[in-house]
Design a protein around this motif. Structure first.
Motif, PDB file in Angstrom:
ATOM      1  N   ARG A 131       9.096 -10.555   0.965  1.00  0.00           N
ATOM      2  CA  ARG A 131       9.069  -9.631  -0.175  1.00  0.00           C
ATOM      3  C   ARG A 131       7.689  -9.740  -0.801  1.00  0.00           C
ATOM      4  O   ARG A 131       7.109 -10.837  -0.846  1.00  0.00           O
ATOM      5  N   ILE A 132       7.184  -8.614  -1.298  1.00  0.00           N
ATOM      6  CA  ILE A 132       5.858  -8.558  -1.911  1.00  0.00           C
ATOM      7  C   ILE A 132       5.989  -7.944  -3.305  1.00  0.00           C
ATOM      8  O   ILE A 132       6.447  -6.805  -3.453  1.00  0.00           O
ATOM      9  N   GLY A 133       5.581  -8.690  -4.318  1.00  0.00           N
ATOM     10  CA  GLY A 133       5.549  -8.156  -5.677  1.00  0.00           C
ATOM     11  C   GLY A 133       4.171  -7.609  -5.973  1.00  0.00           C
ATOM     12  O   GLY A 133       3.166  -8.324  -5.863  1.00  0.00           O
ATOM     13  N   THR A 134       4.116  -6.329  -6.348  1.00  0.00           N
ATOM     14  CA  THR A 134       2.813  -5.707  -6.600  1.00  0.00           C
ATOM     15  C   THR A 134       2.971  -4.468  -7.470  1.00  0.00           C
ATOM     16  O   THR A 134       3.998  -3.788  -7.410  1.00  0.00           O
ATOM     17  N   SER A 135       1.955  -4.192  -8.259  1.00  0.00           N
ATOM     18  CA  SER A 135       1.891  -2.927  -8.998  1.00  0.00           C
ATOM     19  C   SER A 135       1.063  -1.906  -8.233  1.00  0.00           C
ATOM     20  O   SER A 135       0.849  -0.801  -8.724  1.00  0.00           O
ATOM     21  N   SER A 136       0.612  -2.270  -7.036  1.00  0.00           N
ATOM     22  CA  SER A 136      -0.221  -1.384  -6.216  1.00  0.00           C
ATOM     23  C   SER A 136       0.522  -0.860  -4.990  1.00  0.00           C
ATOM     24  O   SER A 136      -0.099  -0.467  -4.002  1.00  0.00           O
ATOM     25  N   GLY A 137       1.840  -0.832  -5.054  1.00  0.00           N
ATOM     26  CA  GLY A 137       2.636  -0.436  -3.904  1.00  0.00           C
ATOM     27  C   GLY A 137       2.356   0.973  -3.419  1.00  0.00           C
ATOM     28  O   GLY A 137       2.296   1.217  -2.206  1.00  0.00           O
ATOM     29  N   ILE A 138       2.168   1.902  -4.352  1.00  0.00           N
ATOM     30  CA  ILE A 138       1.901   3.286  -3.964  1.00  0.00           C
ATOM     31  C   ILE A 138       0.584   3.371  -3.204  1.00  0.00           C
ATOM     32  O   ILE A 138       0.506   3.983  -2.122  1.00  0.00           O
TER      33      ILE A 138
END
Length: 235
Positions: free
Chosen positions: A208-215
Motif C-alpha cells: 500500500r502507498i500513502g500519497t497525496s500525489s496519486g493522480i
C-alpha cells in the motif's frame, strides 16, 4: 509482477491530512478517489463520517488517522478515538506508535498498545495499520517494532506520517518487509510524489502507498503505457 493501471491505483491511499482541509476539500478527495478507483482515502479522524457518506456504495475505504501525527497520546485515548472513528464510518485505521515509549526502550508498552489497537480494530473487521515514523528511529528500533508486529499481526506496518523530518525510504521498506515476512503487509508513505518512487516502494515490498500525489502518479503511468504501447507495468 505485472500490473494494470487499475491494479496500481488500488495500491494508493489517497491522502489529505492537512489541518486546514475544508469539507469541500475532503469531498473533492472522495470524488478523485472514485474517479481513479484508489483503495482508500486517508483523512483525519473527525472527517470519517463525511467520507463515509461520500463513498457509500463504493469499494473505497475510509481510513482514519489516530493520534496523528505525533503518537503522543495514551493507549486509552487512542482506543477511544479509534472506536469513535469506526462508529462514524471509518473502515481502516492508521495509528502512530508512542515514539517516546519506544525511545525509552519500553517495548512492553509498544506491544500492549499494538495488541489493544489491533484487537479493537479486528473486533469490528477493520484493518489496522501501525505507523512507525521511521525518520526518528534507528534501524534497530525499526526492526524491533517490526518484530513485535510479526507477533501481534496488525494488517500493515507503515513507514511514516508524512509530517516528520523525512518520509519513506526504500531501504526501510525492505527492512520492514524482511522482518515481518508474509505475516504482515507494509505500507510506504511520506514523500512519494513520482512514478519512480512509487514503483520502487512496491518493488521493495510495499503493498500500500500513502500519497497525496496519486493522480499525478497514475496519469504519468498511463502516459508511459501509451508511449511504450503496453497494457501492464512490470515491477
Amino acid at each position: 509482477m505485472e500490473y494494470t493501471i487499475d491494479q496500481l491505483s488500488r495500491f494508493i491511499d489517497h491522502t489529505n491530512l492537512h489541518a486546514d482541509a475544508s469539507d469541500e476539500d475532503i469531498m473533492k478527495l472522495c470524488d478523485q478517489a472514485k474517479k481513479y478507483h484508489f483503495k482508500m482515502v486517508a483523512i483525519n479522524q473527525v472527517q470519517s463520517e463525511l467520507c463515509s457518506k461520500e463513498l457509500k456504495e463504493t469499494d473505497i475505504d475510509v481510513g482514519a488517522a489516530i493520534s496523528f501525527p505525533l503518537g503522543q497520546t495514551s493507549i486509552a485515548s487512542k482506543l477511544f478515538d479509534t472506536k469513535d472513528a469506526i462508529d462514524h464510518g471509518a473502515n481502516e485505521i492508521d495509528y502512530v506508535i508512542n515514539i517516546t515509549q519506544l525511545k525509552n526502550k519500553n517495548f512492553d508498552y509498544i506491544r500492549s498498545e499494538m495488541e489493544q489497537m489491533v484487537s479493537l480494530c479486528h473486533e469490528h473487521d477493520v484493518p489496522c495499520k501501525v505507523i512507525f515514523e521511521n525518520c526518528y528511529l534507528s534501524k534497530d528500533e525499526i526492526k524491533k517494532v517490526a518484530e513485535i508486529a510479526k507477533d501481534v499481526k496488525p494488517d500493515f506496518i507503515k513507514t511514516s506520517t508524512g509530517f516528520g523530518i523525512s518520509g519513506a525510504e526504500v531501504e526501510d521498506v525492505e527492512l520492514m518487509k524482511r522482518t515481518v515476512g508474509e505475516d504482515v503487509k507494509v505500507k510506504a508513505a511520506g514523500g512519494i510524489r513520482n512514478t519512480d518512487d512509487f514503483l520502487a516502494m512496491i518493488g521493495a515490498g510495499a503493498e500500500r502507498i500513502g500519497t497525496s500525489s496519486g493522480i499525478k502518479i497514475i496519469e504519468s503511468l498511463k502516459q508511459r503505457m501509451i508511449n511504450d504501447n503496453i497494457d501492464k507495468i512490470k515491477i
